[in-house]
Design an enzyme around this catalytic site. Structure first.
Site, PDB file in Angstrom:
ATOM      1  N   LEU A 192      55.107   6.009  58.212  1.00  0.00           N
ATOM      2  CA  LEU A 192      56.265   5.313  57.658  1.00  0.00           C
ATOM      3  C   LEU A 192      56.394   3.995  58.401  1.00  0.00           C
ATOM      4  O   LEU A 192      56.152   3.929  59.609  1.00  0.00           O
ATOM      5  CB  LEU A 192      57.552   6.134  57.852  1.00  0.00           C
ATOM      6  CG  LEU A 192      57.684   7.456  57.096  1.00  0.00           C
ATOM      7  CD1 LEU A 192      59.017   8.114  57.451  1.00  0.00           C
ATOM      8  CD2 LEU A 192      57.590   7.253  55.589  1.00  0.00           C
ATOM      9  N   ASP A 193      56.791   2.935  57.687  1.00  0.00           N
ATOM     10  CA  ASP A 193      57.026   1.656  58.344  1.00  0.00           C
ATOM     11  C   ASP A 193      58.078   1.819  59.438  1.00  0.00           C
ATOM     12  O   ASP A 193      58.930   2.711  59.375  1.00  0.00           O
ATOM     13  CB  ASP A 193      57.521   0.620  57.335  1.00  0.00           C
ATOM     14  CG  ASP A 193      56.458   0.255  56.309  1.00  0.00           C
ATOM     15  OD1 ASP A 193      55.266   0.443  56.606  1.00  0.00           O
ATOM     16  OD2 ASP A 193      56.833  -0.198  55.216  1.00  0.00           O
ATOM     17  N   ARG A 194      58.028   0.950  60.427  1.00  0.00           N
ATOM     18  CA  ARG A 194      58.979   1.009  61.538  1.00  0.00           C
ATOM     19  C   ARG A 194      60.433   1.120  61.048  1.00  0.00           C
ATOM     20  O   ARG A 194      61.212   1.930  61.552  1.00  0.00           O
ATOM     21  CB  ARG A 194      58.843  -0.240  62.418  1.00  0.00           C
ATOM     22  CG  ARG A 194      59.844  -0.253  63.580  1.00  0.00           C
ATOM     23  CD  ARG A 194      60.060  -1.669  64.100  1.00  0.00           C
ATOM     24  NE  ARG A 194      58.940  -2.147  64.877  1.00  0.00           N
ATOM     25  CZ  ARG A 194      58.864  -2.064  66.212  1.00  0.00           C
ATOM     26  NH1 ARG A 194      59.825  -1.498  66.892  1.00  0.00           N
ATOM     27  NH2 ARG A 194      57.813  -2.557  66.846  1.00  0.00           N
ATOM     28  N   THR A 226      61.568   2.070  58.133  1.00  0.00           N
ATOM     29  CA  THR A 226      61.830   3.121  57.146  1.00  0.00           C
ATOM     30  C   THR A 226      62.123   4.415  57.887  1.00  0.00           C
ATOM     31  O   THR A 226      61.394   4.790  58.802  1.00  0.00           O
ATOM     32  CB  THR A 226      60.605   3.317  56.230  1.00  0.00           C
ATOM     33  OG1 THR A 226      60.326   2.108  55.536  1.00  0.00           O
ATOM     34  CG2 THR A 226      60.866   4.425  55.214  1.00  0.00           C
ATOM     35  N   ARG A 251      58.070  -1.357  48.544  1.00  0.00           N
ATOM     36  CA  ARG A 251      58.637  -2.674  48.867  1.00  0.00           C
ATOM     37  C   ARG A 251      58.117  -3.747  47.910  1.00  0.00           C
ATOM     38  O   ARG A 251      58.872  -4.591  47.422  1.00  0.00           O
ATOM     39  CB  ARG A 251      58.320  -3.012  50.327  1.00  0.00           C
ATOM     40  CG  ARG A 251      58.942  -2.008  51.298  1.00  0.00           C
ATOM     41  CD  ARG A 251      58.403  -2.142  52.714  1.00  0.00           C
ATOM     42  NE  ARG A 251      58.778  -3.413  53.317  1.00  0.00           N
ATOM     43  CZ  ARG A 251      58.421  -3.772  54.548  1.00  0.00           C
ATOM     44  NH1 ARG A 251      57.678  -2.963  55.295  1.00  0.00           N
ATOM     45  NH2 ARG A 251      58.798  -4.948  55.031  1.00  0.00           N
TER      46      ARG A 251
END
Length: 324
Positions: free
Chosen positions: A160-162, A164, A261
């Protein structure tokens, strides 16, 4: 945030077993830990919710994450840790010495093959080269499994992105990692996100399909040419709209880098706080993306596991009157 005006050493909450201090008892303080005998099989979180009075669900989850709960003297953080009759659960006011000091994550499930966590926004899943000194979910969990045996390791399954938050999992062996990644589309039955986006999304539901590529500046984008890049498909449904925002349920058919995104930007409704992909609003002080549901077939047992988390409160607050 309002500060509690009372001295730091003054305890809060209620104690069923010990009355308030009276004259002649001034030297007595509330016990630092309470023990609870286990009478029947069950899981740790459910047991705590039933037996620990004066604390809500979120407070008890925080105790687990901070390592304040032990079973038969061994610190436990997994919500689903199995309990059997005859065991003793201890809840401490302070972190237990051998407990991992987790930051930004809580264990939802752990067995001998994998770990499922809830990651908070702001915590890296795993560090890149220029982020090697940062605290990550990966290095915290690596430390956690090595407490049981120095040779234990964990392996990245997905990321997961930082910024998110939400559910993600790690494998405990390379074999399980490979099994999950090789059969990802067959094994993972649900990947559901909640996205807070800018503007009022008029279509109640829709699908975005494109071919994603990465620029030299490491920014993903949808190519105008079919077959040029990695095919990505995102399905969305509007849950709520108002005050210039829309809350979407987003289901992934594919799992490409930054897919949601990019696709939200493509439909003209970038995710709140996502300046990289066209957002103008930072209404909630973080990225408006949360991995809410993860359901998959266990790669070893074949059991269907499903993990569902709450929609973050800031995502809902923007719809209240006077916000936005």
């Amino acid at each position: 945030m309002k500060r509690d005006p009372r001295p730091k050493n003054q305890t809060t909450g209620h104690s069923r077993n010990k009355p308030a201090a009276k004259t002649g008892q001034a030297g007595k303080t509330a016990p630092k830990a309470r023990t609870y005998p286990v009478a029947q099989e069950g899981e740790l979180l459910a047991f705590l919710l039933e037996h620990v009075t004066g604390s809500g669900r979120n407070a008890i989850k925080a105790m687990l994450a901070r390592g304040q709960v032990s079973v038969d003297g061994r610190a436990q953080t997994a919500y689903n840790h199995p309990l059997t009759p005859g065991q003793t659960v201890t809840v401490s006011k302070e972190r237990i010495d051998d407990a991992p000091p987790f930051m930004g994550l809580a264990i939802l499930h752990e067995d001998e093959h994998l770990i499922v966590i809830r990651k908070e926004a702001g915590l890296l899943s795993i560090a890149a080269r220029h982020e090697e000194n940062e605290i990550t979910a990966y290095n915290q969990l690596m430390e956690h499994v090595k407490r049981a045996h120095p040779k234990n390791r964990i392996f990245v399954v997905h990321r997961l992105d930082r910024d998110t938050s939400g559910v993600m999992m790690f494998a405990k062996s390379e074999e399980v990692q490979q099994a999950l990644q090789t059969a990802w589309r067959e094994s993972v039955e649900e990947r559901v996100y909640t996205a807070l986006v800018e503007g009022i999304v008029r279509k109640p539901e829709g699908t975005v399909s494109s071919w994603l590529k990465e620029s030299k500046t490491l920014r993903m984008y949808s190519s105008p040419y079919a077959g040029d890049g990695q095919h990505a498909v995102t399905h969305y449904k509007v849950l709520q709209s108002g005050n210039g925002f829309s809350l979407l349920e987003v289901r992934l058919e594919t799992g490409r880098k930054n897919q949601i995104r990019v696709h939200m930007q493509d439909i003209g409704h970038p995710i709140v706080g996502d300046k990289k992909y066209g957002a103008r609003s930072s209404a909630i002080g973080r990225l408006g993306l949360h991995a809410r549901v993860l359901a998959f077939l266990h790669p070893v047992t074949g059991e269907r596991l499903r993990f569902r988390t709450d929609i973050p409160k800031p995502f809902l607050k923007v719809f209240q009157e006077g916000n936005g």
